[in-house]
Scaffold this motif. Structure first.
Motif, PDB file in Angstrom:
ATOM      1  N   TYR A   1      -1.340   0.916  -5.465  1.00 43.12           N
ATOM      2  CA  TYR A   1      -1.173  -0.334  -4.965  1.00 43.12           C
ATOM      3  C   TYR A   1      -0.720  -1.577  -5.432  1.00 43.12           C
ATOM      4  O   TYR A   1      -1.568  -1.703  -6.422  1.00 43.12           O
TER       5      TYR A   1
ATOM      6  N   THR B   1       0.886  -1.158   0.073  1.00 44.38           N
ATOM      7  CA  THR B   1       0.111  -0.023  -0.043  1.00 44.38           C
ATOM      8  C   THR B   1       0.787   1.228   0.081  1.00 44.38           C
ATOM      9  O   THR B   1       2.069   1.226  -0.139  1.00 44.38           O
TER      10      THR B   1
ATOM     11  N   HIS C   1      -2.948   5.716  -4.557  1.00 49.43           N
ATOM     12  CA  HIS C   1      -3.045   6.229  -3.338  1.00 49.43           C
ATOM     13  C   HIS C   1      -3.276   7.484  -3.401  1.00 49.43           C
ATOM     14  O   HIS C   1      -2.755   8.397  -4.373  1.00 49.43           O
TER      15      HIS C   1
ATOM     16  N   CYS D   1      -5.838  -3.892  -4.964  1.00 49.00           N
ATOM     17  CA  CYS D   1      -4.701  -3.899  -5.669  1.00 49.00           C
ATOM     18  C   CYS D   1      -4.825  -3.256  -7.002  1.00 49.00           C
ATOM     19  O   CYS D   1      -6.106  -3.351  -7.835  1.00 49.00           O
TER      20      CYS D   1
ATOM     21  N   HIS E   1      -1.276  -4.879   2.701  1.00 50.59           N
ATOM     22  CA  HIS E   1      -2.500  -5.567   2.842  1.00 50.59           C
ATOM     23  C   HIS E   1      -2.363  -6.979   2.646  1.00 50.59           C
ATOM     24  O   HIS E   1      -1.841  -7.326   1.622  1.00 50.59           O
TER      25      HIS E   1
END
Length: 734
Positions: free
Chosen positions: A144, A95, A138, A134, A100
């Protein structure tokens, strides 16, 4: 045209419910809650894709096959918790700031956050939450991305794996210790029903008036401890159990203890303070029918619970005697203590002027029923010694904190100081004893410190007056503590059925100047020194049984005769002779005060413990005489004049002849030499004369001229001592 997210189809194949987010944002562009309960239709997905949405949300929880995403922001935490191991087994996304980790569990769970210092550090994104998928961007513009090395599949785990990760996180922050301590403190601070209800109503909010919370967690918070110089928050308040603990100074308690400690109040005053601060009353009220005045009301059960929280009490099951803890030892006058507390508490809460017999007796009964223990628990720890400043561990040499859990009914009135010495006591012992007898004396005093009769011995100090016996008895008494000793003659012990009960819980029975009365029945003496179970009773009290641990120490001018000629009797004795007299200028009237200062007694403890260790290691006293040697020694010491006469007649040194005579001074001087040589007590001249007549009834008294002087003489015997032996003895003894 905006670039679409290449991972959308993969999320659909995994059966994850998805929905679009705002561009370069984590917020949804629509109401997403319905997608917690249904998957989007193909038409909805096609519409969102055709609009070029790059950012997508992945719904966690049951709708996505019990999907859980471990959301961690810190790289350090990712490594320290070994989460990189999971990243190698299941799909993981890098991330903007962290990771994650996608996984499925065998049963649905709610979202959970692990908070440190007011910030979320680790989140289990589950039912009721979503994560940014994914391929999304961001807010910083960073994508991601699929974590290099992780598979493109989501592995299934037991839900317990999340509990394991949480435990790792707690260990990382030492929160596991905080949680463990929470359980212990909860048990340690639990009070009676009424007090627990009062604590529940009050809660722990009042503590924030004194301590500012610095860190908050689920059910506890931490701040700087007000009881020591604290720079890192160590004072922990457990709000769900209404308790607190400081990891710095180890103090702990509940809201009542806290107010007692910080306001320097007693228990009742602390409750009143809490009532005033919170408006929550512990004591209910009732109206006086005569005056109409409203007064506080208290039941015997509540009164008993208050008393149990002010002091520790135990009740012996066999006799129902109540003991209370005074901070150093358990004391036997517990019933009196309860009566005193009943009156004080009732006066302080303003209910009535005095406690009625009914409420006092009910309170005593309540406390008895709550505190029963077995008698054998008292003084059962045989390798620990309670002192003024703690519990000395004989095996490790450590000083432990005083605690009621050791169940000692005595405390040696000495402070442990490993560097202390006792030069005055050492010098005193050298003056009153033969040097070779000092170690066995020190071993026996050390033997008094342990509550057992392991070595089956008693001590007899023998010698005429003014030779230090009584001073030594007083020294031992002050060292062990007057309340830890008793003073009963051997004859009384053997003949008075109530006397043996006075030995219970005592370290030593110290009796000076034992009377010269023949010992007729010695069975009880052998049982006491052997540690055999005794049946005892106090006047107007139920009988009880105990194993005696009290050591017997007597002093006597002459050992009492005995009718018991058994090995079992004689082998129990250690006989020490006191050869010197301290009269006139040789007598120090202040010697006891000089040798019983706190510093001297602390040093004496170190000396005695050293000899006790030698005794325990060797398994026998240094003076290891055979039973026959002890028998002969006892008989001689019980009648030294008879021993002297018989020995000298057998050796041809005293010759019986009606016409013979010997100077009284000369014979007594020879008797003194004899006694000193074989360590017998030396009676004074008048006692010697009376005893000599009983041993040799045919002798008489006369006056004869010897060396030009008239001297008092014994008629009927003469003394024949070789000159060379006489000279050597004079050199040896004088």
């Amino acid at each position: 045209m905006r670039e679409t997210n290449p991972w959308v189809n993969q999320y659909i194949r995994w059966g994850i419910s998805i929905f679009p987010l705002k561009e370069r944002d984590k917020k949804p562009i629509l109401s997403w809650e319905e997608y917690q309960h249904r998957h989007p239709t193909a038409e909805e997905i096609q519409s969102w894709v055709s609009n070029g949405h790059r950012n997508w949300g992945a719904v966690c929880g049951a709708i996505s096959g019990n999907l859980v995403v471990i959301d961690v922001d810190k790289e350090e935490l990712f490594r320290e918790l070994n989460l990189d191991d999971f990243a190698k087994e299941t799909f993981t996304v890098r991330t903007g700031k962290g990771y994650h980790i996608y996984l499925r569990v065998d049963s649905p769970i709610r979202r959970k956050s692990l908070i440190w210092d007011g910030k979320e550090e680790l989140r289990f994104q589950a039912e009721g939450s979503y994560v940014v998928a994914c391929g999304s961007l961001h807010p910083t513009g960073k994508e991601y991305t699929h974590y290099d090395g992780s598979p493109v599949e989501i592995k299934k785990y037991s839900v317990s794996i999340l509990e394991d990760i949480e435990k790792r996180w707690k260990r990382y922050h030492n929160l596991d210790k905080i949680e463990e301590k929470r359980k212990v403190i909860k048990e340690s601070t639990t009070r009676g029903k009424d007090l627990e209800e009062f604590k529940r109503k009050v809660g722990m909010k009042l503590i924030e008036k004194y301590v500012e919370p610095k860190r908050r967690y689920y059910n506890y918070w931490q701040g700087l401890c007000p009881f020591h110089d604290d720079h890192n928050p160590s004072f922990t308040v457990y709000e769900d159990t209404n308790s607190w603990y400081c990891f710095g100074c180890q103090k702990y308690g509940d809201i009542i203890n806290f107010i007692q400690e910080i306001e320097h109040l007693d228990f009742i005053s602390a409750i009143k303070k809490i009532e005033d601060e919170t408006g929550i009353e512990f004591f209910s009220r009732e109206k006086d029918e005569e005056t109409g005045e409203e007064k506080k009301k208290i039941s015997h059960a509540t009164l008993a619970e208050i008393i149990l929280n002010m002091h520790h009490f135990i009740t012996l099951r066999d006799t129902e005697e109540i003991l209370w803890w005074d901070g150093k030892k358990w004391c036997f006058n517990g019933e009196t203590k309860i009566k005193e507390l009943c009156q004080r508490i009732i006066e302080e809460i303003g209910k009535m002027e005095k406690a009625t017999n009914h409420i006092v007796n009910e309170t005593i009964g309540y406390i008895q029923r709550r505190t029963y223990i077995e008698r054998y628990l008292l003084n059962s720890n045989k390798r620990k010694i309670p002192l003024l400043n703690g519990i000395y561990d004989l095996e490790t040499g450590e000083l432990l904190p005083s605690s009621p859990d050791f169940f000692f009914t005595y405390c040696i009135p000495v402070e442990y100081d490993p560097s202390a010495d006792c030069p005055k006591i050492k010098n005193f012992l050298k003056q009153i004893l033969h040097e070779e007898d000092i170690p066995v004396l020190l071993q026996f005093i050390g033997y008094c410190l342990i509550p057992e009769q392991k070595f089956h011995k008693a001590l007899m100090l023998i010698g005429d007056g003014a030779n230090g016996k009584s001073t030594l008895i007083s020294l031992i008494k002050r060292f062990l503590g007057p309340s830890n000793t008793t003073s009963i003659s051997l004859q009384t012990l053997l003949e008075n059925r109530f006397a043996v009960a006075n030995l219970y819980g005592k370290l030593a029975n110290l009796y000076a100047d034992l009377p010269d009365e023949t010992l007729k029945h010695t069975g009880l003496f052998k049982m006491i020194t052997g540690g055999d179970t005794l049946s005892a009773e106090k006047k107007f009290k139920p009988h009880f049984e105990f194993e005696p641990t009290c050591k017997l120490i007597f002093s006597a001018n002459k050992v009492p005769r005995t009718l018991d000629d058994t090995t079992a009797f004689f082998r129990r004795w250690i006989l020490l002779n006191f050869p010197n007299k301290f009269e006139g200028d040789n007598r120090d009237p202040y010697i006891l005060e000089k040798i019983t200062t706190p510093e001297e007694l602390s040093g004496f403890f170190n000396l005695v413990v050293q000899h006790l260790r030698w005794l325990l290691e060797k398994g026998e006293f240094i003076e290891n005489k055979s039973t026959e040697e002890i028998r002969e020694d006892y008989i001689r010491k019980s009648d030294p004049v008879r021993a002297f006469v018989m020995d000298y007649i057998n050796q041809g040194r005293i010759i019986e002849n009606p016409d013979a005579y010997v100077s009284k001074d000369e014979l007594y001087a020879e008797f003194i030499k004899y006694c000193k040589k074989i360590k017998l007590p030396v009676p004074d001249k008048s006692v010697f004369g009376r005893s000599l007549k009983s041993v040799l009834p045919t002798i008489g008294e006369t006056r004869k001229k010897i060396g030009g002087e008239m001297k008092r003489c014994w008629k009927g015997i003469s003394l024949d001592v070789p000159k060379d032996e006489e000279q050597s003895e004079e050199e040896e003894w004088f």
